[in-house]
Design a protein around this motif. Structure first.
Motif: not given
Length: 172
Positions: A61-65, A105-119, A128-130
């Motif tokens: 899956a692509s990052p946006m998928q 809270k939304l910024a924390s969620l975004s940071a967690a998603l970005a970290e998950g995508l980096r992993r 981070s963009l996705a």
């Protein structure tokens, strides 16, 4: 929630909340750090659900998928009680401190998603963009959903918002 709607967030005390719930103020503080947390209590659980969805997405899956799959889970989790969500959002919208808390809270969620995508191997700035884009879609779709009491469900509103994003980013 009823007290916040009836009296306003600022005018509602912990003692009143506890009494309405049939608890003591001391018991209230076993569950919530302060009266704001009543509105944000499910944030950690939501983040866990979203991270599991991110991890379960296919490797191809692509990052946006991946973000789209995460948004589907968010819509399922958040979209169950429109009237409650509408009331909650109306309370948040009337108080600058609560709006700030929501953004944090939304910024924390975004940071967690970005970290998950980096992993998953997504490089920067793509991760981070996705992640940030996903949170914007979530916020815009949620706001539309709570403002339209008889509109589409949150899942459909989320997909429509994501489609609109694709439309506005496509060159003419």
């Amino acid at each position: 929630m009823q007290l916040y709607v009836e009296r306003g967030f600022e005018q509602t005390t912990v003692a009143e909340i506890a009494k309405r719930a049939g608890l003591t103020a001391r018991t209230f503080f076993r569950y919530f750090a302060d009266k704001r947390e009543v509105l944000f209590a499910g944030s950690a659980d939501l983040q866990e659900h979203l991270m599991r969805a991110l991890e379960a997405a296919p490797n191809s899956a692509s990052p946006m998928q991946v973000v789209s799959a995460v948004l589907d889970v968010a819509a399922t989790a958040l979209g169950q009680h429109r009237e409650h969500s509408r009331q909650r959002q109306s309370v948040i919208n009337t108080n600058a401190e609560l709006r700030e808390r929501e953004l944090i809270k939304l910024a924390s969620l975004s940071a967690a998603l970005a970290e998950g995508l980096r992993r998953r191997g997504v490089p920067e700035p793509d991760a981070s963009l996705a992640a940030e884009t996903g949170i914007v879609v979530l916020r815009v779709a949620f706001e539309r959903w709570v403002s339209e009491p008889h509109g589409a469900d949150l899942s459909q509103t989320m997909r429509t918002t994501l489609d609109r994003l694709k439309t506005v980013t496509t060159a003419r």
